[in-house]
Structures are given as structure tokens and as C-alpha cells.
Enzyme design. Structure first.
Site, short mmCIF file in Angstrom:
data_model
loop_
_atom_site.label_atom_id
_atom_site.label_comp_id
_atom_site.label_asym_id
_atom_site.label_seq_id
_atom_site.Cartn_x
_atom_site.Cartn_y
_atom_site.Cartn_z
N ASN A 9 -11.07 -17.35 -11.66
CA ASN A 9 -11.97 -16.49 -10.87
C ASN A 9 -12.35 -17.28 -9.63
O ASN A 9 -13.20 -18.15 -9.68
CB ASN A 9 -13.21 -16.16 -11.71
CG ASN A 9 -14.27 -15.40 -10.92
OD1 ASN A 9 -14.00 -14.91 -9.82
ND2 ASN A 9 -15.47 -15.31 -11.48
N LYS A 11 -13.88 -16.41 -7.02
CA LYS A 11 -15.15 -15.99 -6.38
C LYS A 11 -14.92 -15.90 -4.87
O LYS A 11 -13.83 -15.57 -4.44
CB LYS A 11 -16.27 -16.96 -6.76
CG LYS A 11 -16.35 -17.15 -8.28
CD LYS A 11 -17.55 -17.88 -8.74
CE LYS A 11 -17.51 -18.00 -10.27
NZ LYS A 11 -18.67 -18.66 -10.82
N HIS A 99 -19.88 -9.52 -14.33
CA HIS A 99 -20.11 -10.96 -14.12
C HIS A 99 -21.59 -11.19 -13.81
O HIS A 99 -22.21 -10.41 -13.10
CB HIS A 99 -19.23 -11.47 -12.99
CG HIS A 99 -19.19 -12.97 -12.93
ND1 HIS A 99 -20.23 -13.70 -12.41
CD2 HIS A 99 -18.27 -13.86 -13.37
CE1 HIS A 99 -19.94 -14.99 -12.53
NE2 HIS A 99 -18.75 -15.12 -13.11
N GLU A 101 -23.03 -13.11 -11.83
CA GLU A 101 -23.39 -13.19 -10.41
C GLU A 101 -23.58 -11.79 -9.83
O GLU A 101 -24.45 -11.58 -8.97
CB GLU A 101 -22.32 -13.99 -9.64
CG GLU A 101 -22.45 -15.48 -9.93
CD GLU A 101 -21.16 -16.27 -9.85
OE1 GLU A 101 -20.17 -15.78 -9.27
OE2 GLU A 101 -21.15 -17.40 -10.39
N GLU A 171 -19.94 -15.65 -21.10
CA GLU A 171 -20.28 -16.67 -20.11
C GLU A 171 -21.79 -16.89 -20.12
O GLU A 171 -22.53 -16.15 -19.46
CB GLU A 171 -19.85 -16.21 -18.72
CG GLU A 171 -18.37 -15.94 -18.58
CD GLU A 171 -17.91 -16.08 -17.13
OE1 GLU A 171 -16.98 -16.84 -16.89
OE2 GLU A 171 -18.52 -15.45 -16.25
N GLY A 177 -21.03 -22.78 -13.25
CA GLY A 177 -21.12 -23.55 -12.01
C GLY A 177 -22.15 -24.68 -12.07
O GLY A 177 -22.51 -25.25 -11.05
N SER A 217 -18.13 -23.62 -16.63
CA SER A 217 -17.79 -25.03 -16.46
C SER A 217 -16.65 -25.50 -17.36
O SER A 217 -16.67 -26.63 -17.86
CB SER A 217 -19.03 -25.92 -16.64
OG SER A 217 -20.02 -25.57 -15.69
P1 PGA Z 1 -17.37 -21.95 -13.48
O1 PGA Z 1 -17.43 -20.35 -13.32
O2 PGA Z 1 -16.10 -22.27 -14.21
O3 PGA Z 1 -17.36 -22.48 -12.08
O4 PGA Z 1 -18.59 -22.36 -14.24
C1 PGA Z 1 -17.02 -19.51 -14.36
C2 PGA Z 1 -17.26 -18.06 -13.97
O5 PGA Z 1 -18.28 -17.76 -13.36
O6 PGA Z 1 -16.43 -17.18 -14.28
#
Ligand code: PGA
Length: 255
Positions: A9, A11, A99, A101, A171, A177, A217
Site C-alpha cells: 500500500n 499511500k 483503511h 487513515e 491493522e 507507520g 509496521s
Molecule cells: P505500515 O502501513 O506498514 O507503514 O505500518 C500499513 C498500512 O497502513 O497498510
């Protein structure tokens, strides 16, 4: 047999030219994938057309194009929105929805996510439905109730056929992140809980075949331990999917 998936992903990262290079680097180094192992590139809308062309140049078995969002509406006066039929026409097979976010920054509700799931399925693509709890909920040990409600509100209306064509990504928001990964045991515990919910609602065959990804992560260093857990069928990878070597390392961890 249950599909295993490593999905990147990106982003809102990488210029189109950088994205193209990244995909080419991954394809160059990637070894043969087992028949039930899959890789997905979930790229920004602006990159879809180019990456679709690159993936389509040869028979890229088990490598798919994904989008990170879509509109819940079919077409019409919705300035700035992208419909599922547009995505499908570009060769997109998977669409991330729910997601954290999008939920936290753009206020997407369980109801909107439900409508997006329906739109994705209607356009014959596969939703990657994200769920997961924030830190305060985890600290109160209420993560199971929280995730159950997300799944109930956005997925419980689906019939057996529809739910069988869906991927779930757990998640935990506190791990996205942040460099803080859920321990493999914490992740496994939630994945088993989710699979059990699916079993209760749609039956054991659907539950057994459901792909449940972990996200938050994931990196080369922790991927093997996470993916070795019985109920973890791969990962949704943010930061570590932006570098060909680290993404390849995670792809390798599937086998
Ligand atoms: P990350 O993001 O691996 O940077 O923690 C995962 C995600 O948001 O899908």
C-alpha cells in the site's frame, strides 16, 4: 485452498516515474510464486494506468493491480471521485477500503465502508476490507468488541458468495507507520477471533478459506514470524513496500 497475499500500500508516496521503477525492480528480482501466493501493488490513482501496462506486458501470474480507495457512487456529479467501473476498466482487481487513515482523517464511517464494499463487489473486484482498533481501545482490552462492530456494520449484510470474494486486513491503528508491530501472538489472537466470527456468521468453509492479512509496521525482519502464524495469511505493507529490496524480502517471507 486459502490464498496468501502480500499487498503493498504505497499511500500518497512515489511519483509515477518512481513507482514504475519500483514495480520493474520487484518484477526483475521476484522468484516464482507458489500457485496460492499472490502479490498486489496498491498504487495511487495517478499511477494505475502505467502500472497496469507494465503488469500486462507479460503473463504476470499471481501479480495484481490494486487501488487504495474508490467512490461508493456509480457515476455522475461527484467532483474528484473515482468510480469502481473506472478502476475495473484499468485492470484493477483489488481495492482497499476501510483503511484507518480514511476512517480517521477523512471521516469514513462503517456505513460508507459498507457502501464501498458493495460498489467494489458489484464492479467484480475484490475488496481488501481493513479493520482494527485505536490504542485507547486496546489499552482498555476492548479490541474484540470494536473489530466485531466494524465487521458487523460493514460486512454482515453480504451473502456467502460475496463474502467468499473478500479479503480482510487486520491493522491495529497503533501499529500503523509507528514502527510498533503487534506481537505475532497479539496479531494471531485477533486473526483467530475474526476467523471465528466468520465461521459463526457464514460457516466453516467460508471461514477456512478467508484470507486475513496483518498490517502495521510489517518489515522483512518480522514478516516470517508473523506469516508463520496459523491464522495470518500475509500482510498489507505500507512503508516497507516503497523499497524493492524490502518488499521482495517480505514477498519471500510468504514461502
Ligand atoms: P505500515 O502501513 O506498514 O507503514 O505500518 C500499513 C498500512 O497502513 O497498510
Amino acid at each position: 485452498m486459502r490464498k496468501k497475499i502480500v499487498a503493498g500500500n504505497w499511500k500518497m508516496n512515489l511519483k509515477p516515474s518512481e513507482g514504475e521503477m519500483l514495480v520493474k525492480d520487484v518484477l526483475k528480482e521476484k522468484h516464482e510464486l507458489a500457485y496460492n501466493h499472490n502479490v498486489i501493488f496498491c498504487v495511487p490513482f495517478t499511477h494505475l494506468s502505467d502500472i497496469s501496462r507494465i503488469l500486462g506486458e507479460e503473463d504476470r501470474k499471481n501479480i495484481y493491480l490494486g487501488a487504495q480507495n474508490c467512490s461508493d457512487k456509480e457515476s455522475g456529479a461527484y467532483t474528484g471521485e473515482i468510480s469502481t467501473t473506472m478502476l475495473n476498466d484499468l485492470g484493477v482487481r483489488f481495492v482497499i477500503t476501510g483503511h484507518s487513515e480514511r476512517r480517521e482523517i477523512y471521516g469514513e464511517t462503517n456505513e460508507l465502508v459498507k457502501n464501498k464494499v458493495d460498489a467494489i463487489i458489484k464492479a467484480k473486484m475484490i475488496p481488501i476490507f481493513c479493520c482494527g482498533e485505536p490504542l485507547d481501545i486496546r489499552n482498555r482490552n476492548e479490541q474484540n468488541i470494536f473489530v466485531e462492530k466494524q465487521i458487523e456494520d460493514s460486512l454482515y449484510h453480504l451473502n456467502n458468495t460475496a463474502i467468499s470474494n473478500l479479503v480482510i486486513a487486520y491493522e491495529p491503528i497503533w501499529a500503523i507507520g509507528t514502527g510498533k508491530t503487534a506481537t505475532p501472538d497479539q496479531a494471531e489472537e485477533m486473526h483467530a477471533f475474526i476467523r471465528n466470527l466468520i465461521d459463526k456468521k457464514w460457516g466453516s468453509e467460508v471461514a477456512e478459506n478467508m484470507t486475513i492479512l496483518y498490517g502495521g509496521s510489517v518489515k522483512e525482519e518480522n514478516a516470517v514470524e508473523l506469516f508463520n502464524k496459523e491464522n495470518i495469511d500475509g500482510g498489507l505493507i505500507g512503508g516497507a513496500s516503497l523499497d524493492a529490496d524490502s518488499f521482495l524480502g517480505i514477498i519471500k517471507a510468504m514461502s
